[in-house]
Design an enzyme around this catalytic site. Structure first.
Site, PDB file in Angstrom:
ATOM      1  N   CYS A  66     -28.694 -33.844  31.131  1.00  0.00           N
ATOM      2  CA  CYS A  66     -28.167 -33.923  29.765  1.00  0.00           C
ATOM      3  C   CYS A  66     -29.278 -34.284  28.780  1.00  0.00           C
ATOM      4  O   CYS A  66     -29.624 -35.455  28.613  1.00  0.00           O
ATOM      5  CB  CYS A  66     -27.034 -34.942  29.697  1.00  0.00           C
ATOM      6  SG  CYS A  66     -26.315 -35.069  28.044  1.00  0.00           S
TER       7      CYS A  66
ATOM      8  N   CYS B 221     -28.247 -36.554  25.934  1.00  0.00           N
ATOM      9  CA  CYS B 221     -28.078 -37.965  26.321  1.00  0.00           C
ATOM     10  C   CYS B 221     -29.432 -38.645  26.504  1.00  0.00           C
ATOM     11  O   CYS B 221     -29.637 -39.764  26.058  1.00  0.00           O
ATOM     12  CB  CYS B 221     -27.328 -38.115  27.648  1.00  0.00           C
ATOM     13  SG  CYS B 221     -25.927 -37.042  27.872  1.00  0.00           S
ATOM     14  N   ASP B 222     -30.345 -37.984  27.186  1.00  0.00           N
ATOM     15  CA  ASP B 222     -31.546 -38.678  27.675  1.00  0.00           C
ATOM     16  C   ASP B 222     -32.860 -38.259  27.005  1.00  0.00           C
ATOM     17  O   ASP B 222     -33.888 -38.903  27.228  1.00  0.00           O
ATOM     18  CB  ASP B 222     -31.677 -38.457  29.200  1.00  0.00           C
ATOM     19  CG  ASP B 222     -30.484 -39.033  29.944  1.00  0.00           C
ATOM     20  OD1 ASP B 222     -29.936 -40.046  29.486  1.00  0.00           O
ATOM     21  OD2 ASP B 222     -30.087 -38.457  30.973  1.00  0.00           O
TER      22      ASP B 222
END
Ligand code: NDP
Length: 324
Positions: A145, A148-149
């Site tokens: 992701c 997300c990261d």
């Protein structure tokens, strides 16, 4: 025999709202149905808290200005659902008779129950390459992701695997944050839409490695802590190997919706995502609703899953009022 079966059904547990899955969609649905005084039971599935318990920090969920650990957020959502009377059960629902209401459902622990409505919030699982060395670096460099990261790799070099729209979107997103992005593409073409391809080709710090597969990942492993340092890739036409020094390795090779139980029951697209009615969580079967990633292959964000969970909660309440 028939009489006995009837007696068993008469004595079977009967609940109003059965939720499958314990990600943001499932828990949010339960917060809404619980507050509406609807008896709600969640079967939490194989991973209590869902995919977000596998990530580290979440910085893009509104309401947490300092960010929050995935596990903590899911625990908070669970406790919020519990506050309104939700009952949590271990295990997954593995069989559903959707031919009549209430729906007869069976879990993998052998429990049977009748449910007036079902909310499918079983999510989707990211597809991974399946390399032996990949497991070591999940949460320590390997991610599925970028949204997300990606932020954790600001100014660093990273790689993205895949040639679809997600990979292109991830690569261009990461190119804004990172020093350099390698795109590892197994064929000599991208599957992505022309617009996405154009964006990739016009981003100077993306280097596309065509006809390339990943052989292995390497880095430091100290007990449970791991830090990725790079990947060895191989050109599948020439056999030539190359070592990429990267801190982040983002996999964008597709997701698999966790919808097997509903194959042949609910209308799905060709990749197994449940089809819901426009601006609704209603599925092709009256009384069965779907929320979160099992019906969303476009956004796949916790906040969107929670949003569709809220929709499902409201629709369940209306459905039960209209079908007393
Ligand atoms: P896709 O299935 O479209 O693409 C997966 C990519 O991963 C393909 O390039 C595929 O290669 C590659 N791949 C699969 N397995 C491997 C493997 N083992 N090793 C190396 N590469 C592999 O998935 P996406 O997540 O990209 O997209 C899913 C859907 O969501 C699509 O319909 C897409 O259009 C849509 N989407 C739309 C967006 C938008 O419109 N903004 C954004 C993101 C997704 P190959 O091509 O060789 O098969």
């Amino acid at each position: 025999m028939q009489k006995n079966k009837h007696l068993i059904i008469l004595h079977m547990e009967h609940i109003q709202c059965l939720i499958l899955g314990s990600g943001p969609a499932g828990y949010t649905t339960a917060i809404y149905t619980g507050r509406a005084d609807i008896k709600t039971v969640i079967y939490e599935g194989p991973l209590t808290g869902g995919q977000l318990t596998q990530t580290t920090e979440i910085e893009n969920f509104p309401g947490y200005p300092e960010g929050i650990q995935g596990n903590q957020m899911m625990d908070d959502l669970r406790r919020q659902a519990e506050r309104f009377g939700t009952e949590f059960r271990m295990g997954s629902i593995v069989e559903v008779d959707a031919t009549k209401r209430p729906f007869l459902c069976k879990s993998d622990f052998g429990d049977e129950l009748l449910a007036d409505v079902i909310v499918v919030a079983t999510g989707a699982s990211a597809r991974y390459l399946g390399l032996e060395t990949e497991e070591q670096f999940k949460g320590g460099g390997v991610s599925a992701c970028a949204t997300c990261d990606g932020y954790f790799y600001r100014g660093k070099d990273v790689a993205v695997v895949g040639g679809g729209d997600t990979a292109c979107e991830d690569a261009t997103y990461l190119a804004h944050l990172c020093n350099k992005v390698y795109m590892i593409v197994r064929r000599d073409v991208l599957r992505a839409s022309k617009a996405m391809q154009h964006r990739v080709m016009n981003t100077p710090n993306i280097e596309v490695l065509w006809n390339t597969n990943t052989k292995e990942l390497f880095g430091e492993v100290n007990g449970f802590m791991s830090t990725l340092q790079g990947a060895v890739v191989v050109n599948n036409k020439t056999g030539e190997e190359r070592t990429l020094k990267v801190d982040g390795f983002f996999e964008a090779i597709g997701h698999v919706p966790n919808t097997d139980v509903f194959k042949g029951i609910l209308e799905m697209d060709e990749t197994g995502y449940i089809i819901t009615k426009p601006k609704s969580t209603a599925t092709s079967v009256e009384g069965i609703f779907a929320a979160g990633d099992c019906q969303d292959k476009t956004y796949r964000q916790a906040i969107v899953a929670a949003g569709t969970g809220a929709m499902a909660g409201i629709e369940v309440e209306r459905f039960l009022m209209e079908n007393k």
